[in-house]
Write a protein that holds these residues in place. Structure first.
Motif, PDB file in Angstrom:
ATOM      1  N   TYR A 195      -5.664 -62.752 -36.988  1.00  0.00           N
ATOM      2  CA  TYR A 195      -5.686 -62.859 -38.450  1.00  0.00           C
ATOM      3  C   TYR A 195      -6.365 -64.161 -38.900  1.00  0.00           C
ATOM      4  O   TYR A 195      -5.877 -64.856 -39.779  1.00  0.00           O
ATOM      5  N   LEU A 196      -7.497 -64.451 -38.282  1.00  0.00           N
ATOM      6  CA  LEU A 196      -8.278 -65.629 -38.633  1.00  0.00           C
ATOM      7  C   LEU A 196      -9.409 -65.255 -39.577  1.00  0.00           C
ATOM      8  O   LEU A 196      -9.856 -64.116 -39.608  1.00  0.00           O
ATOM      9  N   ASP A 197      -9.906 -66.255 -40.315  1.00  0.00           N
ATOM     10  CA  ASP A 197     -11.136 -66.091 -41.072  1.00  0.00           C
ATOM     11  C   ASP A 197     -12.283 -66.534 -40.176  1.00  0.00           C
ATOM     12  O   ASP A 197     -12.360 -67.711 -39.795  1.00  0.00           O
ATOM     13  N   LEU A 198     -13.163 -65.608 -39.815  1.00  0.00           N
ATOM     14  CA  LEU A 198     -14.293 -65.914 -38.936  1.00  0.00           C
ATOM     15  C   LEU A 198     -15.480 -66.314 -39.801  1.00  0.00           C
ATOM     16  O   LEU A 198     -16.030 -65.496 -40.537  1.00  0.00           O
ATOM     17  N   LEU A 199     -15.889 -67.569 -39.716  1.00  0.00           N
ATOM     18  CA  LEU A 199     -17.037 -68.042 -40.478  1.00  0.00           C
ATOM     19  C   LEU A 199     -18.328 -67.562 -39.832  1.00  0.00           C
ATOM     20  O   LEU A 199     -18.409 -67.442 -38.610  1.00  0.00           O
ATOM     21  N   PRO A 200     -19.361 -67.307 -40.623  1.00  0.00           N
ATOM     22  CA  PRO A 200     -20.620 -66.769 -40.079  1.00  0.00           C
ATOM     23  C   PRO A 200     -21.237 -67.695 -39.034  1.00  0.00           C
ATOM     24  O   PRO A 200     -21.364 -68.906 -39.244  1.00  0.00           O
ATOM     25  N   GLY A 201     -21.605 -67.109 -37.890  1.00  0.00           N
ATOM     26  CA  GLY A 201     -22.312 -67.840 -36.847  1.00  0.00           C
ATOM     27  C   GLY A 201     -21.443 -68.737 -35.993  1.00  0.00           C
ATOM     28  O   GLY A 201     -21.910 -69.269 -34.983  1.00  0.00           O
ATOM     29  N   GLU A 202     -20.165 -68.925 -36.349  1.00  0.00           N
ATOM     30  CA  GLU A 202     -19.277 -69.759 -35.550  1.00  0.00           C
ATOM     31  C   GLU A 202     -18.759 -68.969 -34.352  1.00  0.00           C
ATOM     32  O   GLU A 202     -18.627 -67.748 -34.404  1.00  0.00           O
ATOM     33  N   ARG A 203     -18.451 -69.692 -33.272  1.00  0.00           N
ATOM     34  CA  ARG A 203     -17.891 -69.066 -32.075  1.00  0.00           C
ATOM     35  C   ARG A 203     -16.375 -69.267 -32.069  1.00  0.00           C
ATOM     36  O   ARG A 203     -15.905 -70.391 -32.231  1.00  0.00           O
ATOM     37  N   TYR A 204     -15.653 -68.175 -31.874  1.00  0.00           N
ATOM     38  CA  TYR A 204     -14.190 -68.230 -31.833  1.00  0.00           C
ATOM     39  C   TYR A 204     -13.718 -67.676 -30.498  1.00  0.00           C
ATOM     40  O   TYR A 204     -14.148 -66.602 -30.078  1.00  0.00           O
ATOM     41  N   GLU A 205     -12.837 -68.413 -29.864  1.00  0.00           N
ATOM     42  CA  GLU A 205     -12.328 -67.986 -28.555  1.00  0.00           C
ATOM     43  C   GLU A 205     -10.931 -67.402 -28.698  1.00  0.00           C
ATOM     44  O   GLU A 205     -10.067 -67.964 -29.371  1.00  0.00           O
ATOM     45  N   PHE A 206     -10.740 -66.268 -28.045  1.00  0.00           N
ATOM     46  CA  PHE A 206      -9.438 -65.611 -27.999  1.00  0.00           C
ATOM     47  C   PHE A 206      -9.059 -65.419 -26.536  1.00  0.00           C
ATOM     48  O   PHE A 206      -9.905 -65.070 -25.717  1.00  0.00           O
ATOM     49  N   ARG A 207      -7.794 -65.616 -26.236  1.00  0.00           N
ATOM     50  CA  ARG A 207      -7.310 -65.444 -24.874  1.00  0.00           C
ATOM     51  C   ARG A 207      -6.384 -64.240 -24.795  1.00  0.00           C
ATOM     52  O   ARG A 207      -5.669 -63.930 -25.743  1.00  0.00           O
TER      53      ARG A 207
END
Length: 199
Positions: free
Chosen positions: A164-176
């Motif tokens: 339930y995160l806000d994903l900003l354009p072009g940013e990399r988000y890591e999930f485990r």
């Protein structure tokens, strides 16, 4: 569009003992940091106004004087030069606090209600990263703002360490992945839903 900045009922992105909150009135922003630490801290803070496609409208780096076990106002800015009245539904204010080049607190703030945002359907990519400390890791990127993004596998979002995160354009988000029984070939089967999918 404002809030009780020191209320414990506020839900913010929380990292350890610190969280960021704001009051927004028209296009004037006051930034506060709530700290549970026993020590004062002088940290580096980065602020960016982006449109929902990721284009930078404004940025600033400032010092955040954070008081121990308190709610401290750390910045006040009038952003009306960078956010026009008809464009409040098309921007996000991203605030990050760093210590030793590591993000220790982050918050995304908006200038209208979520239902009024000018959201677009995102193009999302998922790729698996090398495992670390026994966890499988996945990197997610979005082409535009993906608000309240939820990752799931077999309709189960609880397998992931955060959601339930806000994903900003072009940013990399890591999930485990917290489930050791997660299938080896699952990266192509991960589903991502965001607020626009509820319309």
């Amino acid at each position: 569009w404002s809030s009780d900045v020191c209320s414990s009922d506020l839900l913010k992105e929380l990292y350890g003992t610190m969280m960021i909150t704001t009051t927004i009135k028209d296009r004037h922003v006051d930034v506060y940091v709530v700290s549970d630490s026993l020590y004062d801290d002088l940290a580096r803070m980065e602020l960016r106004v982006l449109d929902l496609k990721g284009n930078l409208r404004w940025s600033e780096v400032a010092a955040a004087d954070i008081k121990a076990n308190a709610c401290s106002q750390v910045l006040s800015r009038d952003l009306s030069r960078y956010i026009l009245p008809f464009d409040t539904d098309n921007v996000v204010l991203n605030i990050r606090i760093y210590r030793d080049d590591r993000i220790i607190a982050e918050s995304n703030r908006y200038f209208c209600l979520p239902k009024s945002l000018r959201l677009r359907r995102p193009a999302l990519t998922v790729r698996e990263l090398p495992a670390l400390d026994g966890y499988r890791r996945f990197e997610v990127k979005s082409s535009v703002l993906a608000k309240n993004a939820e990752l799931s596998f077999n309709d189960d979002p609880s397998l992931f360490d955060r959601n339930y995160l806000d994903l900003l354009p072009g940013e990399r988000y890591e999930f485990r992945i917290t489930d050791s029984a997660f299938p080896a070939d699952a990266s192509g089967k991960i589903k991502i839903h965001s607020l626009i999918d509820t319309y």
